[in-house]
Design a protein around this motif. Structure first.
Motif, PDB file in Angstrom:
ATOM      1  N   UNK B 335      11.471   7.550 -13.244  1.00  0.00           N
ATOM      2  CA  UNK B 335      10.252   8.362 -13.348  1.00  0.00           C
ATOM      3  C   UNK B 335       8.973   7.515 -13.343  1.00  0.00           C
ATOM      4  N   UNK B 336       9.098   6.199 -13.264  1.00  0.00           N
ATOM      5  CA  UNK B 336       7.884   5.363 -13.242  1.00  0.00           C
ATOM      6  C   UNK B 336       7.066   5.643 -11.986  1.00  0.00           C
ATOM      7  N   UNK B 337       5.758   5.437 -12.100  1.00  0.00           N
ATOM      8  CA  UNK B 337       4.849   5.581 -10.955  1.00  0.00           C
ATOM      9  C   UNK B 337       3.848   4.411 -10.986  1.00  0.00           C
ATOM     10  N   UNK B 338       2.942   4.375 -10.017  1.00  0.00           N
ATOM     11  CA  UNK B 338       1.965   3.268  -9.956  1.00  0.00           C
ATOM     12  C   UNK B 338       0.558   3.769 -10.275  1.00  0.00           C
ATOM     13  N   UNK B 339      -0.192   2.903 -10.953  1.00  0.00           N
ATOM     14  CA  UNK B 339      -1.625   3.133 -11.125  1.00  0.00           C
ATOM     15  C   UNK B 339      -2.279   1.768 -10.964  1.00  0.00           C
ATOM     16  N   UNK B 340      -2.941   1.546  -9.865  1.00  0.00           N
ATOM     17  CA  UNK B 340      -3.448   0.207  -9.571  1.00  0.00           C
ATOM     18  C   UNK B 340      -2.266  -0.728  -9.452  1.00  0.00           C
ATOM     19  N   UNK B 341      -2.330  -1.839 -10.193  1.00  0.00           N
ATOM     20  CA  UNK B 341      -1.205  -2.778 -10.142  1.00  0.00           C
ATOM     21  C   UNK B 341      -0.212  -2.531 -11.277  1.00  0.00           C
ATOM     22  N   UNK B 342      -0.447  -1.467 -12.058  1.00  0.00           N
ATOM     23  CA  UNK B 342       0.408  -1.217 -13.222  1.00  0.00           C
ATOM     24  C   UNK B 342       1.513  -0.204 -12.910  1.00  0.00           C
ATOM     25  N   UNK B 343       2.624  -0.353 -13.644  1.00  0.00           N
ATOM     26  CA  UNK B 343       3.739   0.588 -13.542  1.00  0.00           C
ATOM     27  C   UNK B 343       3.620   1.516 -14.747  1.00  0.00           C
ATOM     28  N   UNK B 344       3.490   2.813 -14.492  1.00  0.00           N
ATOM     29  CA  UNK B 344       3.108   3.740 -15.561  1.00  0.00           C
ATOM     30  C   UNK B 344       4.036   4.952 -15.564  1.00  0.00           C
ATOM     31  N   UNK B 345       4.011   5.711 -16.697  1.00  0.00           N
ATOM     32  CA  UNK B 345       4.784   6.967 -16.711  1.00  0.00           C
ATOM     33  C   UNK B 345       4.217   7.940 -15.671  1.00  0.00           C
ATOM     34  N   UNK B 346       5.028   8.887 -15.288  1.00  0.00           N
ATOM     35  CA  UNK B 346       4.670   9.843 -14.240  1.00  0.00           C
ATOM     36  C   UNK B 346       3.313  10.508 -14.479  1.00  0.00           C
ATOM     37  N   UNK B 347       3.053  10.817 -15.757  1.00  0.00           N
ATOM     38  CA  UNK B 347       1.823  11.544 -16.100  1.00  0.00           C
ATOM     39  C   UNK B 347       0.570  10.699 -15.879  1.00  0.00           C
ATOM     40  N   UNK B 348       0.740   9.374 -15.765  1.00  0.00           N
ATOM     41  CA  UNK B 348      -0.439   8.511 -15.622  1.00  0.00           C
ATOM     42  C   UNK B 348      -0.607   7.969 -14.210  1.00  0.00           C
ATOM     43  N   UNK B 349       0.092   8.537 -13.287  1.00  0.00           N
ATOM     44  CA  UNK B 349      -0.007   8.043 -11.900  1.00  0.00           C
ATOM     45  C   UNK B 349      -1.444   8.164 -11.387  1.00  0.00           C
ATOM     46  N   UNK B 350      -1.857   7.206 -10.558  1.00  0.00           N
ATOM     47  CA  UNK B 350      -3.206   7.216  -9.993  1.00  0.00           C
ATOM     48  C   UNK B 350      -3.467   8.529  -9.259  1.00  0.00           C
ATOM     49  N   UNK B 351      -4.586   9.173  -9.575  1.00  0.00           N
ATOM     50  CA  UNK B 351      -4.815  10.525  -9.040  1.00  0.00           C
ATOM     51  C   UNK B 351      -5.020  10.524  -7.526  1.00  0.00           C
ATOM     52  N   UNK B 352      -5.553   9.422  -6.994  1.00  0.00           N
ATOM     53  CA  UNK B 352      -5.772   9.419  -5.536  1.00  0.00           C
ATOM     54  C   UNK B 352      -4.428   9.462  -4.795  1.00  0.00           C
ATOM     55  N   UNK B 353      -3.356   8.982  -5.436  1.00  0.00           N
ATOM     56  CA  UNK B 353      -2.034   9.069  -4.807  1.00  0.00           C
ATOM     57  C   UNK B 353      -1.591  10.523  -4.704  1.00  0.00           C
ATOM     58  N   UNK B 354      -1.918  11.313  -5.754  1.00  0.00           N
ATOM     59  CA  UNK B 354      -1.509  12.725  -5.746  1.00  0.00           C
ATOM     60  C   UNK B 354      -2.190  13.453  -4.593  1.00  0.00           C
ATOM     61  N   UNK B 355      -3.480  13.159  -4.414  1.00  0.00           N
ATOM     62  CA  UNK B 355      -4.240  13.812  -3.344  1.00  0.00           C
ATOM     63  C   UNK B 355      -3.707  13.377  -1.973  1.00  0.00           C
ATOM     64  N   UNK B 356      -3.422  12.080  -1.870  1.00  0.00           N
ATOM     65  CA  UNK B 356      -2.900  11.548  -0.592  1.00  0.00           C
ATOM     66  C   UNK B 356      -1.579  12.231  -0.235  1.00  0.00           C
ATOM     67  N   UNK B 357      -0.736  12.358  -1.252  1.00  0.00           N
ATOM     68  CA  UNK B 357       0.598  12.922  -1.060  1.00  0.00           C
ATOM     69  C   UNK B 357       0.526  14.396  -0.663  1.00  0.00           C
ATOM     70  N   UNK B 358      -0.393  15.089  -1.314  1.00  0.00           N
ATOM     71  CA  UNK B 358      -0.539  16.510  -1.010  1.00  0.00           C
ATOM     72  C   UNK B 358      -0.870  16.685   0.474  1.00  0.00           C
ATOM     73  N   UNK B 359      -1.702  15.804   0.967  1.00  0.00           N
ATOM     74  CA  UNK B 359      -2.108  15.880   2.376  1.00  0.00           C
ATOM     75  C   UNK B 359      -0.974  15.515   3.316  1.00  0.00           C
TER      76      UNK B 359
END
Lengths: 268, 394
Positions: B335-359
């Motif tokens: 369930x890990x995700x990325x935020x910048x160079x950090x490995x974070x829980x799913x809830x803290x994933x970088x928001x621009x990734x969510x927008x990119x993925x949606x597209x």
């Protein structure tokens, strides 16, 4: 070239029973038993197919001047483009077929040099295969001569179709859509016959696919020629068909002969 | 194997000869050779390919070094040919793809365990779970398109179940980055990162090359999708390399990496013909390393020991099933995700990734549609009850 025999084949699940049962248990856990269905993928494929453009087009006659009588303008019924497309397909197939036989001759030589008797005269093999109706008089020639003769017949079919297309104002150097598709379909056969590791029997199995397809192709072309009002062409094509029927019988009988009589040799 | 990176001379570059016939030797058997033989073949092709890529980049940036670089690349071009041509023509591109993903899983898992730096190891485990999922998606495609079992290729060494879903691998570029290793990091750390960036590069290039050769539209989409993720992985691993290393320092690490990799291959190879090849190329690479050491000393006036330490070879990749390790990583970190160079829980994933993925997933997800309800089964899923057959019977 080496014979086909039992050995250390590692591909099957039974080669690593502990590993595969562990994999299966995990797969069961990760993906519970469910209805196997791919409706989203199927719908996407249907949509792609519906929206797809054609592979390409049939080249139009180079010039209608001077060929109008004998050429495409004289074609009756059906669509002339379909007839030209299929002529182009047969032409390409016969041209590739010539190369396939050249590769098969190399395979035959390699089998002989690997210590196998390789192929018997076609007549002997035809006699040995129950149920094969011998279409022509027994072929007592040397197998290499038979292979060369078949190769030359494929070449002659290619040349004959080139002449036909030319007389009709078509361009025999063009690749028609069906010629292109036939090339894709033949690709696997060519891979099998040219692979140095395959045996003569494996190559003949692939050649059988080519020859059965070729035979059906000539049958169809003869019908199409009659449909478009070209009985002379239909007669020519029937001659080619008879030769192809002989090719199928020879390849089938050679294959049966090798599998039943030469097992354990490099040819099998 | 007692190798010293500072002293061993190997075979001199001008004695490294090839003929066309030798380069195009007998391929391995898809059926009879061990899957790890193919894993080594695929990886070493990637290593040679990246070594040439590094030198071609250096060639563009340095005039005096050009002749030496060209000499090194000539040998490596032919080494790579010897290796890549070992894959038999009976491997369909999709079967080779299965092999590439097995490489990504087994090699990355081994390296993640060898890596002493916690952050770097985490970076490997993160991408590992993505390549693990790619194997599952491609296995579904192989089963449903060609009617073949991926386990004929992977031979029971590697699990075929979903990992972190490919659907969520698509990240905004700023969340693709990782932190580089320190300039004075252990030699092994440097070799690990370079090995994996090499592997990902060739995987990406393979998918880009073969994706358009498929007729099936969903196969074409799946290759497009996973090639995009492999491109992300090149960035992910590429960022782990230290950007302050000089050109010749990179060349030195590159040659040491080849020595390190060939040594592990030679030690563990089960096919005697390939074992001899790995040993020969190990000697060739020691010859290349000798030249790189000389250039480092002559041009940069630096001691190769600054980079190579005492010359001892770090522990090598283990070519054996990493099943238990991968299962643990999967259970703990899927369930890990990325935020910048950090490995974070799913809830803290970088928001621009969510927008990119949606597209990018807006018109559907190839990896999801190809593997809907796919459940790996020995002998393909047609061994299970086929609902279409059931319908016919009814």
């Amino acid at each position: 070239m080496q014979s086909t025999r039992f050995g250390a084949n590692r591909t099957g699940a039974r080669m690593s029973p502990l590993n595969t049962s562990s994999m299966a248990a995990l797969a069961d856990e990760a993906s519970p038993e469910t209805h196997i269905g791919t409706p989203v993928m199927d719908a996407a494929k249907v949509a792609f197919a519906t929206e797809a453009e054609a592979i390409g087009s049939v080249p139009p006659p180079l010039s209608l001047k001077g060929v109008a009588k004998a050429g495409m303008a004289a074609l009756k019924g059906g669509a002339p483009s379909v007839f030209v497309d299929k002529l182009g397909e047969r032409l390409a197939f016969e041209r590739s077929g010539t190369r396939l036989y050249e590769a098969l001759i190399i395979k035959h030589q390699a089998a002989q040099q690997s210590g196998s008797e390789a192929l018997p005269p076609a007549a002997e093999a035809l006699e040995a295969l129950p149920g094969v109706r011998v279409l022509l008089e027994m072929l007592a020639e040397d197998p290499l001569a038979t292979l060369m003769r078949i190769r030359n017949e494929e070449l002659a079919h290619f040349q004959m179709l080139g002449d036909c297309l030319q007389r009709m104002g078509g361009d025999p150097t063009a690749m028609t859509p069906s010629a292109d598709v036939a090339g894709v379909a033949t690709g696997g056969i060519l891979q099998v016959v040219t692979d140095p590791r395959t045996t003569l029997a494996q190559a003949l199995t692939a050649m059988l696919s080519a020859e059965v397809t070729d035979q059906a192709g000539w049958e169809l072309l003869e019908i199409l020629a009659r449909d478009v009002g070209q009985p002379d062409l239909a007669t020519l094509f029937h001659g080619a068909l008879e030769q192809e029927q002989e090719h199928v019988a020879i390849i089938r009988s050679w294959l049966a002969y090798l599998l039943s009589r030469e097992a354990g040799t490099a040819a099998v | 194997m007692n190798i010293n990176l500072l002293h061993d001379k190997g075979i001199a570059l001008d004695r490294q000869r090839f003929t066309w016939k030798e380069m195009v030797g007998k391929p391995i058997s898809k059926l009879d050779d061990d899957a790890f033989t193919r894993v080594r073949v695929v990886l070493m092709n990637g290593i040679e390919s990246d070594s040439i890529r590094t030198k071609q980049t250096a060639l563009r940036m340095n005039l005096p070094l050009r002749e030496k670089l060209a000499q090194l690349m000539r040998a490596e071009q032919h080494q790579e040919t010897c290796i890549n041509w070992l894959l038999g023509p009976d491997h369909s591109p999709l079967e080779t793809t299965i092999a590439y993903e097995q490489v990504a899983i087994e090699v990355t898992a081994s390296i993640a365990q060898l890596e002493p730096d916690a952050y770097q190891s985490q970076s490997y485990r993160y991408a590992l779970l993505e390549d693990f999922d790619h194997l599952y998606r491609y296995a579904a495609l192989l089963d449903r398109l060609e009617g073949k079992d991926a386990n004929n290729i992977t031979q029971g060494y590697t699990d075929i179940i979903p990992g972190r879903p490919t659907l969520v691998h698509h990240r905004a570029p700023e969340h693709e980055l990782t932190e580089p290793y320190a300039r004075d990091a252990a030699l092994g750390t440097k070799l690990h990162a370079l090995t994996l960036v090499s592997g990902e590069y060739q995987t990406h290039d393979y998918y880009m090359h073969f994706g358009p050769t498929f007729a099936d539209p969903v196969a074409r989409q799946l290759y497009a999708e996973i090639a995009s993720v492999e491109s992300q992985h090149i960035t992910h691993y590429g960022c782990m390399l230290n950007p302050e290393e000089s050109l010749l320092e990179k060349l030195l690490i590159c040659e040491a990496n080849e020595v390190w990799n060939y040594a592990a291959c030679a030690q563990q190879e089960s096919n005697p013909r390939l074992k001899a090849l790995w040993e020969r190329f190990l000697d060739y690479e020691l010859g290349h390393l000798q030249l790189a050491r000389q250039l480092f000393q002559d041009v940069e006036r630096r001691d190769p020991a600054e980079v190579l330490g005492d010359g001892a070879l770090p522990p090598g990749i283990r070519y054996e099933s990493q099943r238990e390790y991968v299962r643990r990583v999967l259970a703990d970190e899927v369930s890990l995700r990325k935020n910048g160079t950090r490995f974070v829980p799913e809830s803290e994933e970088g928001t621009s990734s969510l927008a990119y993925r949606e597209g990018i997933n807006a018109d559907g997800s190839p990896s999801e549609m190809v593997s809907a309800a796919f459940h790996w089964t020995a002998g393909t899923e047609l061994v299970r009850k086929d609902p279409r057959q059931e319908r016919l019977r009814a």
